[in-house]
Motif scaffolding. Structure first.
Motif, PDB file in Angstrom:
ATOM      1  N   TRP A  73     -45.981  -3.943 111.664  1.00  0.00           N
ATOM      2  CA  TRP A  73     -47.078  -3.044 111.361  1.00  0.00           C
ATOM      3  C   TRP A  73     -47.019  -1.892 112.353  1.00  0.00           C
ATOM      4  O   TRP A  73     -46.523  -2.030 113.458  1.00  0.00           O
ATOM      5  N   THR A  74     -47.510  -0.731 111.951  1.00  0.00           N
ATOM      6  CA  THR A  74     -47.510   0.427 112.830  1.00  0.00           C
ATOM      7  C   THR A  74     -48.803   1.201 112.666  1.00  0.00           C
ATOM      8  O   THR A  74     -49.559   0.978 111.717  1.00  0.00           O
ATOM      9  N   SER A  75     -49.031   2.115 113.551  1.00  0.00           N
ATOM     10  CA  SER A  75     -50.168   3.017 113.417  1.00  0.00           C
ATOM     11  C   SER A  75     -49.939   3.889 112.184  1.00  0.00           C
ATOM     12  O   SER A  75     -48.848   4.416 111.985  1.00  0.00           O
ATOM     13  N   THR A  76     -50.944   4.020 111.355  1.00  0.00           N
ATOM     14  CA  THR A  76     -50.793   4.795 110.123  1.00  0.00           C
ATOM     15  C   THR A  76     -51.319   6.214 110.248  1.00  0.00           C
ATOM     16  O   THR A  76     -51.175   7.004 109.321  1.00  0.00           O
ATOM     17  N   HIS A  77     -51.923   6.557 111.373  1.00  0.00           N
ATOM     18  CA  HIS A  77     -52.454   7.896 111.611  1.00  0.00           C
ATOM     19  C   HIS A  77     -51.847   8.460 112.894  1.00  0.00           C
ATOM     20  O   HIS A  77     -51.555   7.716 113.830  1.00  0.00           O
ATOM     21  N   GLY A  78     -51.691   9.760 112.928  1.00  0.00           N
ATOM     22  CA  GLY A  78     -51.188  10.416 114.133  1.00  0.00           C
ATOM     23  C   GLY A  78     -51.107  11.911 113.928  1.00  0.00           C
ATOM     24  O   GLY A  78     -51.605  12.458 112.938  1.00  0.00           O
ATOM     25  N   TRP A  79     -50.452  12.578 114.863  1.00  0.00           N
ATOM     26  CA  TRP A  79     -50.354  14.026 114.860  1.00  0.00           C
ATOM     27  C   TRP A  79     -49.361  14.482 113.795  1.00  0.00           C
ATOM     28  O   TRP A  79     -48.224  14.042 113.764  1.00  0.00           O
ATOM     29  N   CYS A  80     -49.818  15.366 112.931  1.00  0.00           N
ATOM     30  CA  CYS A  80     -48.974  15.958 111.892  1.00  0.00           C
ATOM     31  C   CYS A  80     -48.611  17.359 112.363  1.00  0.00           C
ATOM     32  O   CYS A  80     -49.459  18.264 112.363  1.00  0.00           O
ATOM     33  N   THR A  81     -47.368  17.538 112.770  1.00  0.00           N
ATOM     34  CA  THR A  81     -46.932  18.785 113.397  1.00  0.00           C
ATOM     35  C   THR A  81     -47.139  20.001 112.503  1.00  0.00           C
ATOM     36  O   THR A  81     -47.707  21.004 112.949  1.00  0.00           O
ATOM     37  N   HIS A  82     -46.689  19.937 111.258  1.00  0.00           N
ATOM     38  CA  HIS A  82     -46.762  21.134 110.419  1.00  0.00           C
ATOM     39  C   HIS A  82     -48.193  21.470 109.981  1.00  0.00           C
ATOM     40  O   HIS A  82     -48.498  22.623 109.695  1.00  0.00           O
ATOM     41  N   LYS A  83     -49.100  20.494 109.978  1.00  0.00           N
ATOM     42  CA  LYS A  83     -50.504  20.742 109.646  1.00  0.00           C
ATOM     43  C   LYS A  83     -51.338  20.989 110.898  1.00  0.00           C
ATOM     44  O   LYS A  83     -52.470  21.433 110.814  1.00  0.00           O
ATOM     45  N   ARG A  84     -50.751  20.656 112.053  1.00  0.00           N
ATOM     46  CA  ARG A  84     -51.391  20.811 113.356  1.00  0.00           C
ATOM     47  C   ARG A  84     -52.758  20.124 113.427  1.00  0.00           C
ATOM     48  O   ARG A  84     -53.749  20.709 113.867  1.00  0.00           O
ATOM     49  N   ARG A  85     -52.739  18.847 112.963  1.00  0.00           N
ATOM     50  CA  ARG A  85     -53.952  18.023 113.058  1.00  0.00           C
ATOM     51  C   ARG A  85     -53.582  16.550 112.904  1.00  0.00           C
ATOM     52  O   ARG A  85     -52.482  16.229 112.462  1.00  0.00           O
ATOM     53  N   TYR A  86     -54.525  15.681 113.255  1.00  0.00           N
ATOM     54  CA  TYR A  86     -54.339  14.245 113.070  1.00  0.00           C
ATOM     55  C   TYR A  86     -54.646  13.885 111.616  1.00  0.00           C
ATOM     56  O   TYR A  86     -55.606  14.391 111.034  1.00  0.00           O
ATOM     57  N   MET A  87     -53.793  13.043 111.047  1.00  0.00           N
ATOM     58  CA  MET A  87     -53.993  12.597 109.671  1.00  0.00           C
ATOM     59  C   MET A  87     -53.114  11.384 109.403  1.00  0.00           C
ATOM     60  O   MET A  87     -52.354  10.966 110.273  1.00  0.00           O
ATOM     61  N   LYS A  88     -53.196  10.840 108.198  1.00  0.00           N
ATOM     62  CA  LYS A  88     -52.331   9.727 107.822  1.00  0.00           C
ATOM     63  C   LYS A  88     -50.889  10.220 107.772  1.00  0.00           C
ATOM     64  O   LYS A  88     -50.610  11.278 107.193  1.00  0.00           O
ATOM     65  N   TYR A  89     -49.981   9.458 108.364  1.00  0.00           N
ATOM     66  CA  TYR A  89     -48.570   9.839 108.352  1.00  0.00           C
ATOM     67  C   TYR A  89     -48.034   9.955 106.928  1.00  0.00           C
ATOM     68  O   TYR A  89     -47.277  10.876 106.626  1.00  0.00           O
ATOM     69  N   ALA A  90     -48.422   9.044 106.045  1.00  0.00           N
ATOM     70  CA  ALA A  90     -47.935   9.095 104.661  1.00  0.00           C
ATOM     71  C   ALA A  90     -48.351  10.397 103.991  1.00  0.00           C
ATOM     72  O   ALA A  90     -47.569  11.021 103.270  1.00  0.00           O
ATOM     73  N   ASP A  91     -49.586  10.841 104.236  1.00  0.00           N
ATOM     74  CA  ASP A  91     -50.059  12.108 103.659  1.00  0.00           C
ATOM     75  C   ASP A  91     -49.371  13.305 104.297  1.00  0.00           C
ATOM     76  O   ASP A  91     -49.040  14.277 103.627  1.00  0.00           O
ATOM     77  N   CYS A  92     -49.134  13.227 105.593  1.00  0.00           N
ATOM     78  CA  CYS A  92     -48.440  14.303 106.310  1.00  0.00           C
ATOM     79  C   CYS A  92     -47.029  14.497 105.747  1.00  0.00           C
ATOM     80  O   CYS A  92     -46.622  15.615 105.432  1.00  0.00           O
ATOM     81  N   HIS A  93     -46.294  13.387 105.580  1.00  0.00           N
ATOM     82  CA  HIS A  93     -44.922  13.489 105.080  1.00  0.00           C
ATOM     83  C   HIS A  93     -44.890  13.898 103.616  1.00  0.00           C
ATOM     84  O   HIS A  93     -44.018  14.667 103.200  1.00  0.00           O
ATOM     85  N   SER A  94     -45.841  13.441 102.840  1.00  0.00           N
ATOM     86  CA  SER A  94     -45.927  13.847 101.439  1.00  0.00           C
ATOM     87  C   SER A  94     -46.198  15.343 101.326  1.00  0.00           C
ATOM     88  O   SER A  94     -45.571  16.048 100.527  1.00  0.00           O
ATOM     89  N   ASP A  95     -47.123  15.836 102.135  1.00  0.00           N
ATOM     90  CA  ASP A  95     -47.440  17.270 102.132  1.00  0.00           C
ATOM     91  C   ASP A  95     -46.223  18.097 102.541  1.00  0.00           C
ATOM     92  O   ASP A  95     -45.915  19.113 101.919  1.00  0.00           O
ATOM     93  N   TYR A  96     -45.523  17.661 103.590  1.00  0.00           N
ATOM     94  CA  TYR A  96     -44.321  18.371 104.038  1.00  0.00           C
ATOM     95  C   TYR A  96     -43.277  18.391 102.927  1.00  0.00           C
ATOM     96  O   TYR A  96     -42.666  19.426 102.648  1.00  0.00           O
ATOM     97  N   ASN A  97     -43.113  17.259 102.274  1.00  0.00           N
ATOM     98  CA  ASN A  97     -42.132  17.129 101.197  1.00  0.00           C
ATOM     99  C   ASN A  97     -42.457  18.077 100.039  1.00  0.00           C
ATOM    100  O   ASN A  97     -41.589  18.784  99.539  1.00  0.00           O
TER     101      ASN A  97
END
Length: 141
Positions: A73-97
């Protein structure tokens, strides 16, 4: 994998370690042997933090698919570099994609995940990451 495909192996626990420091290499008999040796020397080291490796891979124009394997298991939230805010990693990577990679010559990255022993596919971080990035999650028991 077929010979000629570019690949990279990134192992992670509380930190990430790359097989090829200079970036992905073409698969051939020598690099296949290097990968097998690298993987055979891996051991549980505590922690599950795949995000630096996923971030780096998503930003590489040479990467078209990520296959992420984990038993933890891992932390599911953290810093999203391209959005410059904390959010769910899955949403951050989906948005970047969808909003950055899709508009580049490299196109989007497919993220497939393999959950080892525990089922993190159905209601976990691996299923969410893969489903939001055109991938598939599989469980190996």
């Amino acid at each position: 994998l077929q010979n000629g495909v570019k690949f990279q192996v990134i192992a992670f626990n509380h930190r990430s370690r790359k097989l090829f420091r200079s970036g992905p290499k073409e698969l051939n008999s020598a690099t296949r042997l290097q990968a097998l040796n690298f993987v055979s020397r891996l051991y549980a080291g505590g922690g599950t933090n795949p995000w630096a490796g996923v971030d780096e891979s998503m930003k590489s124009k040479e990467v078209g698919q990520i296959i992420l394997m984990s038993d933890g298991w891992t932390s599911t939230h953290g810093w999203c570099t391209h959005k410059r805010r904390y959010m769910k990693y899955a949403d951050c990577h989906s948005d970047y994609n969808k909003n950055i990679r899709a508009n580049s010559p490299a196109g989007t990255v497919q993220i497939d995940t393999v959950s080892i022993k525990h089922d993190f596919c159905r209601s976990g971080w691996m299923g969410e990451l893969s489903s939001k990035n055109d991938g598939k999650c599989s469980v190996i028991r």
